[in-house]
Write a protein that holds these residues in place. Structure first.
Motif, PDB file in Angstrom:
ATOM      1  N   GLU A   1     -58.196 -92.986  -6.078  1.00  0.00           N
ATOM      2  CA  GLU A   1     -59.794 -93.615  -5.568  1.00  0.00           C
ATOM      3  C   GLU A   1     -58.509 -95.184  -5.807  1.00  0.00           C
ATOM      4  O   GLU A   1     -58.371 -95.761  -7.016  1.00  0.00           O
ATOM      5  CB  GLU A   1     -60.725 -93.899  -6.774  1.00  0.00           C
ATOM      6  N   GLN A   2     -59.051 -95.915  -5.005  1.00  0.00           N
ATOM      7  CA  GLN A   2     -57.987 -97.430  -4.934  1.00  0.00           C
ATOM      8  C   GLN A   2     -59.281 -98.167  -4.618  1.00  0.00           C
ATOM      9  O   GLN A   2     -59.480 -98.306  -3.103  1.00  0.00           O
ATOM     10  CB  GLN A   2     -57.205 -97.201  -3.758  1.00  0.00           C
ATOM     11  N   ASN A   3     -59.844 -99.807  -4.860  1.00  0.00           N
ATOM     12  CA  ASN A   3     -60.887 -99.760  -4.805  1.00  0.00           C
ATOM     13  C   ASN A   3     -62.006 -99.698  -3.527  1.00  0.00           C
ATOM     14  O   ASN A   3     -62.587 -99.979  -2.729  1.00  0.00           O
ATOM     15  CB  ASN A   3     -60.559-101.380  -2.975  1.00  0.00           C
ATOM     16  N   GLY A   4     -62.514 -98.985  -4.732  1.00  0.00           N
ATOM     17  CA  GLY A   4     -63.488 -98.117  -4.642  1.00  0.00           C
ATOM     18  C   GLY A   4     -63.576 -97.259  -2.968  1.00  0.00           C
ATOM     19  O   GLY A   4     -64.747 -96.733  -2.315  1.00  0.00           O
ATOM     20  N   ILE A   5     -61.825 -96.670  -2.490  1.00  0.00           N
ATOM     21  CA  ILE A   5     -62.106 -95.915  -1.406  1.00  0.00           C
ATOM     22  C   ILE A   5     -61.174 -94.543  -2.433  1.00  0.00           C
ATOM     23  O   ILE A   5     -60.271 -94.668  -2.316  1.00  0.00           O
ATOM     24  CB  ILE A   5     -60.895 -97.010  -0.506  1.00  0.00           C
ATOM     25  N   ASN A   6     -61.436 -93.522  -1.855  1.00  0.00           N
ATOM     26  CA  ASN A   6     -61.064 -92.097  -1.973  1.00  0.00           C
ATOM     27  C   ASN A   6     -59.698 -91.913  -1.066  1.00  0.00           C
ATOM     28  O   ASN A   6     -60.030 -91.937  -0.019  1.00  0.00           O
ATOM     29  CB  ASN A   6     -61.287 -90.877  -2.291  1.00  0.00           C
ATOM     30  N   ILE A   7     -58.604 -91.609  -1.271  1.00  0.00           N
ATOM     31  CA  ILE A   7     -57.544 -91.266  -0.748  1.00  0.00           C
ATOM     32  C   ILE A   7     -56.914 -89.481  -0.512  1.00  0.00           C
ATOM     33  O   ILE A   7     -56.535 -90.049  -1.230  1.00  0.00           O
ATOM     34  CB  ILE A   7     -56.584 -92.352  -0.143  1.00  0.00           C
ATOM     35  N   LYS A   8     -56.735 -89.142  -0.038  1.00  0.00           N
ATOM     36  CA  LYS A   8     -56.290 -87.335  -0.215  1.00  0.00           C
ATOM     37  C   LYS A   8     -54.940 -87.192   1.199  1.00  0.00           C
ATOM     38  O   LYS A   8     -55.309 -87.358   2.474  1.00  0.00           O
ATOM     39  CB  LYS A   8     -57.574 -86.141  -0.230  1.00  0.00           C
TER      40      LYS A   8
END
Length: 250
Positions: A129-136
């Motif tokens: 999670e980065q800056n409230g964004i989840n990335i998979k």
């Protein structure tokens, strides 16, 4: 191959569309749980998202003029090292001072030294999670895998979650099981360009399996995306295919 036969037979009997769609690269706006998501189709496999005051660039490539009216990136996701996805020339034209790069190891190994302190490495199956964004990171590869242009584990597709919306970015892939078994995808960007990834029939077959709510054909140079839309629409599933102009100068 057998799973493609029904689509090939459908293609043989469906009438061809006589009028081509009028394409544009205007931004699309989609409401999320936390504000508006703005989608900017840029070029080929490049897209920019604006959400909650943040700017997410995916595989930025092309002339600096394409990005002149865009705010500087906060996150840059790069799928793999091929030159139309990892472009040092394009990166050098952007203001990346405050950007974090999310990349697979193969990209990190080829990134210019100037970005080394800004890189976060994500392998297939991992998430952050980065800056409230989840990335998979999702696998992207060719079939058969051995000796392929894109081998398993070398690059990443991504599922990005912003404001409760799950956005799938395929990267350069064929219709692999990891794509077909995706669930709950709200917005998908799926490649279709031979001989590098897959044709429109493979792409349509996969999309009809995982059923994204909104589907953008991208990275499709030379392919009949209008025909792709006809095939998906004909099945009557709740998939909205949006055609955009990913090659505005051609």
């Amino acid at each position: 191959m057998l799973r493609l036969l029904p689509l090939i037979l459908i293609f043989a009997v469906l009438p061809f569309t006589l009028v081509q769609a009028q394409l544009n690269s205007d931004p699309d706006r989609i409401e999320t749980e936390n504000g508006e998501l703005v989608i900017h189709p840029i070029l080929h496999g490049s897209v920019v998202f604006e959400w909650n005051g943040l700017n997410v660039y995916v595989d930025p490539w092309g002339d600096a003029a394409l990005y002149e009216d865009k705010d500087s990136p906060d996150l840059i996701l790069i799928s793999h090292p091929h030159g139309d996805h990892l472009s040092p020339e394009t990166l050098n034209s952007l203001n990346t001072e405050n950007a974090t790069f999310i990349v697979p190891q193969a990209v990190a190994d080829e990134m210019p030294e100037q970005y080394s302190d800004q890189i976060m490495i994500l392998d297939n199956g991992e998430s952050l999670e980065q800056n409230g964004i989840n990335i998979k990171a999702i696998a992207m590869y060719n079939l058969p895998n051995e000796g392929a242009r894109h081998t398993k584990g070398w690059g990443n597709g991504y599922v990005i979650t912003m404001g409760g919306k799950d956005i799938y970015i395929s990267g350069d892939t064929e219709d692999i099981p990891e794509m077909r078994t995706l669930e709950g995808i709200d917005i998908a960007f799926v490649c279709m360009n031979l001989p590098y990834t897959m044709d429109i029939y493979q792409a349509a077959s996969a999309v009809l399996d995982f059923e994204p709510a909104i589907m953008y054909p991208y990275h499709h140079r030379g392919q009949d995306i209008e025909r792709f839309k006809e095939i998906v629409d004909w099945e009557g599933k709740n998939i909205e295919v949006r055609l955009k102009d990913w090659y505005p100068s051609q």
